[in-house]
Scaffold this motif. Structure first.
Motif: not given
Length: 382
Positions: A147-153
């Motif tokens: 979830v964190f990576g989906a938003f950040a990347f």
């Protein structure tokens, strides 16, 4: 795949590393349990526990090296994934205590009884079973990273900005877990574990078994990382690290590659935390502290970024030094750690593995972006 080509793909250093882990997984428990204490060959239980912790740290360092050394993602929040894996297994160990706690409540852990909780929170359901806890060790860190990576990347957050928000993530989790109303023991965390699967955690044989399991997990983690970085996927990851814009422009969905490797790395860190907690006997919010994540990054830099074996070696070496320093000169440890990082950055850019075996420490591939990007362009053309 035949053993010969597989070992050849690992390289000499990789084979030696796996062989050393296999020998340690067998020899250390035998020297601890079968050799009399008065013998010079006897390995004390305290040493078994200490080096079991080091192996867990090495697995954490390996997970960081996968994303930093091969994909260029400098995560300062991997301590969060480590801690979440530890809390997942800690919750199961607390449920196994049952009525043997201080307050004798078969349904609620002692800290919930003390805080006047009336019933078990819903998110504790299922942790009576070890298989469920092991599943959560993988899913909870993996889901958070996804979830964190989906938003950040997807937002193309990179460089120091990404490092800062990963640090903010673990700091926010630390503050949340310090709260008593979160249901995770607050400041004291989870402790006073009795057994796992009915086996006493304080027995020497259990501690030796956990050491062997940690060594096997480190070996498995190394094989997973090696399989990723030596594949076509690994070539793209290196291209992303060295020239992200060019890799994106030739048609690769860079955010998908980053998200995959970041999620796998978080799950590895969760496994490291899960093996760490039964050996130390406690998990509390201090494991989320950003300083822990920063220290883990230093392990990777000291051992050799982008080498896998070097990352694990750095974790063990630095923590051996920490054990000595904090006992002999505790007030100087942080200065020594900072000085070590500066020294390695200036004089040992390839880390300790570069000194011990220069050819094995060659990062994959060199930091010049041309070779990696040419590989990616060739793959795209195919």
């Amino acid at each position: 795949m035949p053993l010969g080509p597989m070992f050849l793909g690992l390289g000499r250093t990789g084979v030696v590393f796996l062989a050393a882990l296999a020998v340690a997984a067998v020899a250390v428990p035998v020297l601890n349990l079968a050799v009399p204490p008065q013998s010079a060959w006897h390995v004390p239980t305290t040493t078994v526990v200490l080096f079991g912790k080091y192996l867990c740290y090495a697995l954490l360092a390996l997970s960081i090296d996968l994303v930093w050394g091969y994909c260029g993602i400098l995560s300062l929040g991997h301590g969060a994934f480590f801690a979440l894996g530890g809390y997942a297994i800690g919750m199961h160990l607390m449920r196994e205590i049952g009525s043997r706690g201080v307050y004798g409540n078969p349904e609620l852990p002692d800290f919930m009884v003390f805080l006047n909780w009336k019933e078990l929170p819903w998110y504790w359901y299922g942790f009576d079973h070890l298989w469920f806890a092991v599943l959560m060790v993988l899913l909870v860190p993996g889901l958070l990273a996804f979830v964190f990576g989906a938003f950040a990347f997807r937002s193309r957050v990179t460089g120091v900005y990404l490092s800062i928000i990963t640090q903010a993530m673990t700091f926010a989790l630390m503050l949340a877990f310090f709260r008593n109303d979160m249901g995770f023991g607050g400041n004291n965390g989870l402790t006073d574990f009795k057994d796992v699967l009915g086996i006493d955690l304080q027995k020497d044989s259990t501690r030796a078994g956990l050491f062997a399991l940690s060594a096997l997990a480190l070996g498995a983690g190394f094989l997973v990382c090696r399989a990723i970085v030596s594949s076509k996927l690994g070539k793209v990851l290196v291209a992303v690290r060295d020239a992200e814009s060019r890799t994106r422009f030739i048609g690769y969905r860079v955010e998908h590659y980053k998200l995959f490797v970041f999620t796998v790395s978080a799950m590895m860190a969760g496994v490291a935390g899960a093996l760490y907690v039964p050996q130390v006997g406690i998990i509390n919010p201090s494991e989320f502290a950003p300083a822990n994540s920063i220290e883990a990054v230093i392990w990777v830099a000291v051992g050799g970024r982008g080498t896998l074996v070097g990352a694990a070696l750095g974790a063990v070496v630095v923590n051996i030094g920490k054990s000595w320093f904090t006992g002999a000169l505790p007030e100087l440890w942080l200065f020594a750690l900072g000085g070590l990082f500066v020294f390695v950055t200036l004089f040992l850019p390839k880390g300790l593995l570069g000194v011990l075996r220069p050819r094995a420490a060659k990062p994959a591939p060199a930091l010049d972006d041309e070779p990696a990007v040419r590989v990616s362009e060739q793959r795209a053309a195919e």
